[in-house]
Design an enzyme around this catalytic site. Structure first.
Site, mmCIF file in Angstrom:
data_model
loop_
_atom_site.group_PDB
_atom_site.id
_atom_site.type_symbol
_atom_site.label_atom_id
_atom_site.label_comp_id
_atom_site.label_asym_id
_atom_site.label_seq_id
_atom_site.Cartn_x
_atom_site.Cartn_y
_atom_site.Cartn_z
ATOM 1 N N CYS A 101 0.827 -1.200 0.000
ATOM 2 C CA CYS A 101 0.000 0.000 0.000
ATOM 3 C C CYS A 101 0.867 1.258 0.000
ATOM 4 C CB CYS A 101 -0.989 -0.040 1.165
ATOM 5 S SG CYS A 101 -2.326 1.188 1.016
ATOM 6 N N HIS A 140 -3.708 -4.959 0.502
ATOM 7 C CA HIS A 140 -3.252 -5.407 1.824
ATOM 8 C C HIS A 140 -3.290 -6.937 1.895
ATOM 9 C CE1 HIS A 140 -2.935 -1.569 4.018
ATOM 10 N NE2 HIS A 140 -3.874 -1.161 3.185
ATOM 11 N N GLU A 187 -1.991 -8.755 4.132
ATOM 12 C CA GLU A 187 -1.955 -9.230 5.515
ATOM 13 C C GLU A 187 -3.330 -9.441 6.123
ATOM 14 O OE1 GLU A 187 -1.812 -4.687 5.943
ATOM 15 O OE2 GLU A 187 -1.254 -6.219 4.483
ATOM 16 N N GLY A 189 -1.043 -16.119 37.482
ATOM 17 C CA GLY A 189 -2.141 -17.035 37.223
ATOM 18 C C GLY A 189 -2.427 -17.175 35.742
ATOM 19 N N GLY A 190 -1.785 -16.351 34.912
ATOM 20 C CA GLY A 190 -1.997 -16.385 33.474
ATOM 21 C C GLY A 190 -0.970 -17.231 32.748
ATOM 22 N N VAL A 191 -1.197 -17.431 31.457
ATOM 23 C CA VAL A 191 -0.326 -18.289 30.663
ATOM 24 C C VAL A 191 1.051 -17.665 30.472
ATOM 25 C CG1 VAL A 191 -1.197 -17.363 28.467
ATOM 26 C CG2 VAL A 191 -0.158 -19.629 28.521
ATOM 27 N N ASP A 192 1.142 -16.343 30.364
ATOM 28 C CA ASP A 192 2.422 -15.708 30.075
ATOM 29 C C ASP A 192 3.441 -15.958 31.180
ATOM 30 O OD1 ASP A 192 1.004 -14.734 27.921
ATOM 31 O OD2 ASP A 192 0.683 -12.763 28.813
ATOM 32 N N SER A 193 3.067 -15.667 32.410
ATOM 33 C CA SER A 193 4.014 -15.866 33.506
ATOM 34 C C SER A 193 4.307 -17.346 33.715
ATOM 35 C CB SER A 193 3.491 -15.237 34.802
ATOM 36 O OG SER A 193 2.261 -15.809 35.201
ATOM 37 N N ALA A 194 3.324 -18.213 33.449
ATOM 38 C CA ALA A 194 3.542 -19.652 33.606
ATOM 39 C C ALA A 194 4.569 -20.164 32.607
ATOM 40 C CB ALA A 194 2.225 -20.406 33.449
#
Length: 525
Positions: free
Chosen positions: A88, A174, A176, A230-235
């Site tokens: 674009c 575009h 994407e 308690g979330g996936v990221d920190s786990a």
């Protein structure tokens, strides 16, 4: 970690000219198993060279190449011998820099547009005429010398061009977005057939490289703590670091009183069972509520919560060191920061700061730890893939995102214990009913928000009430960079609303947030 990854994977740099889809372009490149990063259009030639890119993708943008102050492309970038793909506005800026012609044809194209293929590599074997997603006023009328025109539309005489010898190509549409059905195929063809790149960015080698990077950063004797939300990221971050340094990692779960119902118990059982990691739980509910007393401004809340997290970890260090060899220290703090967090916090020159993420812009200046952020360059789906590669169970990997600041940023107004109890009860009802309806896999997450500073008139028990509204914010997304509101079945919405207004005191209205991202972020604060 950034340097370690860059050494093994020369990045495809997405040069952001102000496009709302710049992050999406980077995601599409990674879906092709090729590493990518976003850089602002203000990056100098030397800064681009320093990253040793495998290719450049020039994003779209809202400007005209002829407008005063329009972002421009330094022609020297095109002389580096690096493969380049323009999209674009990036296509037009590339044309302008290479000596082609960009004109205002007076025939604008917005939305689904029929495009005709005239040959070339990018669109080989695709239908001669097919739909693409256009969004342009100006158009390329004459391709640069040496480039072959490979597609056109009614409003774009040159809708695509390529030069295999220079390893350069571009499209006016575009590719994407999902509205261009063959867009991903076209991007992959540029990356593999024109740029000649290898598709080696996979969960297996990502995990291996991140573990190596953590080992290099922490060293053979360094000790680290990791805060679990308690979330996936920190786990996943904790699992990666534990794989790298073993029992020199201690996980700290801070019960800040901003948790959902059952959160503490779930972390103490599921995560420990899955990883065998050392876990210390500290009760900091009183400290956080004191810190948040009287705070109503969203940015101030995030910064207060981020600062108190660090203070909590510092208080926990003394206890952790009791079990460590004499003279040991804890120098490293592991955080589950993701690439979207960095971008939204203004991760780089020329990038707008949407809000401070508690892992990025919400930390105090006097942090006593060195930060270890193994997921800093990953999108959410990549984090889940790495988690599976590390053997984490689906109960953890597929968990819906939950922000580190917890319910504190889902209460619009001052955070109090009474308001937390109200929101916690409403949130539990919503989560329970969504699970019962089998909708967990269809939504990215469903924040439940308490409008604590708003009073709504209602009628309950034949009397007038002045209760607080609850907002349901179900969204669907691939990576949290963009999101659409989820069309939940009416009967499910009705059941959630009825239960909340009947069972949760001081709530007499439930409303649905049907705002996409952009313009609204997923969290209200």
């Amino acid at each position: 970690m950034t340097q370690q990854t860059s050494q093994k994977h020369n990045p495809v740099l997405v040069v952001d000219f102000g496009a709302q889809y710049a992050q999406l372009i980077a995601r599409r490149v990674r879906e092709a198993n090729i590493y990518s990063e976003v850089v602002p259009h203000t990056a100098t030639v030397e800064e681009i060279k320093a990253k040793n890119p495998a290719a450049l993708i020039l994003s779209g943008g809202p400007s005209s190449v002829y407008a005063d102050g329009a972002p421009s492309l330094d022609p020297q970038v095109l002389e580096l011998g690096i493969p380049v793909f323009g999209i674009c506005y990036g296509f037009q800026a590339m044309t302008h820099a290479l000596g082609g012609t960009v004109a205002n044809t007076g025939n604008r194209e917005y939305g689904r547009t029929e495009m005709t293929v005239d040959g070339g590599i990018l669109h080989a074997d695709l239908e001669e005429t097919h739909k693409v997603w256009m969004s342009h006023g100006d158009a390329v009328s004459v391709a640069p010398e040496g480039f072959v025109v490979t597609a056109h539309s009614e409003g774009a005489p040159v809708a695509a061009f390529e030069c295999a010898e220079k390893r350069m190509a571009g499209v006016q549409y575009h590719p994407e977005v999902l509205h261009s059905p063959h867009g991903q195929e076209v991007m992959v063809r540029f990356l593999t057939e024109i740029a000649g790149l290898e598709q080696n960015w996979t969960a297996a080698n990502i995990a291996e490289e991140l573990i190596d990077a953590v080992c290099a950063q922490v060293g053979p004797e360094g000790r680290a703590i990791c805060g679990l939300s308690g979330g996936v990221d920190s786990a996943v971050a904790a699992a990666l670091v534990q794989r790298a340094i073993g029992d020199r990692l201690t996980c700290v779960f801070v019960d800040h009183g901003l948790l959902r119902a059952g959160e503490r118990e779930q972390v103490q059982t599921d995560f420990v069972a899955a990883t065998g990691a050392k876990l210390v739980t500290v009760d900091e509910r009183e400290a956080f509520l004191n810190k948040l007393a009287g705070v109503t401004e969203p940015e101030a809340k995030r910064k207060a919560i981020g600062a108190e997290f660090i203070r909590s970890f510092e208080r926990a260090v003394a206890g952790i060191l009791d079990d460590a060899p004499e003279g040991s220290t804890v120098d490293f703090l592991v955080q589950g920061t993701l690439y979207p967090d960095v971008v939204e916090s203004g991760g780089g020159s020329g990038t707008a700061n949407i809000k401070s993420h508690h892992n990025v812009g919400g930390l105090p200046d006097d942090v006593e730890f060195q930060l270890v952020e193994p997921l800093r360059l990953l999108f959410k789906d990549e984090v889940r893939a790495v988690g599976r590669e590390l053997g984490l169970p689906e109960e953890i990997v597929n968990r819906q995102p939950f922000p580190g600041p917890g319910l504190g940023i889902r209460i619009i107004g001052e955070v109090t214990e009474e308001r937390l109890e109200t929101l916690r009860a409403a949130d539990l009802i919503a989560r329970t009913e969504l699970t019962a309806a089998g909708l967990d896999s269809e939504i990215w997450q469903c924040p439940v928000v308490l409008l604590a500073d708003v009073r709504s008139v209602g009628v309950q028990g034949d009397g007038r009430t002045y209760g607080h509204p609850i907002v349901l914010r179900p969204v669907s997304s691939e990576d949290a960079m963009t999101a659409d509101w989820t069309r939940l079945p009416y009967d499910v919405l009705e059941k959630i609303s009825t239960r909340i207004t009947n069972e949760v005191s001081d709530v007499n209205r439930v409303v649905l947030d049907c705002t996409s991202k952009p313009p609204g972020t997923i969290e209200w604060e």
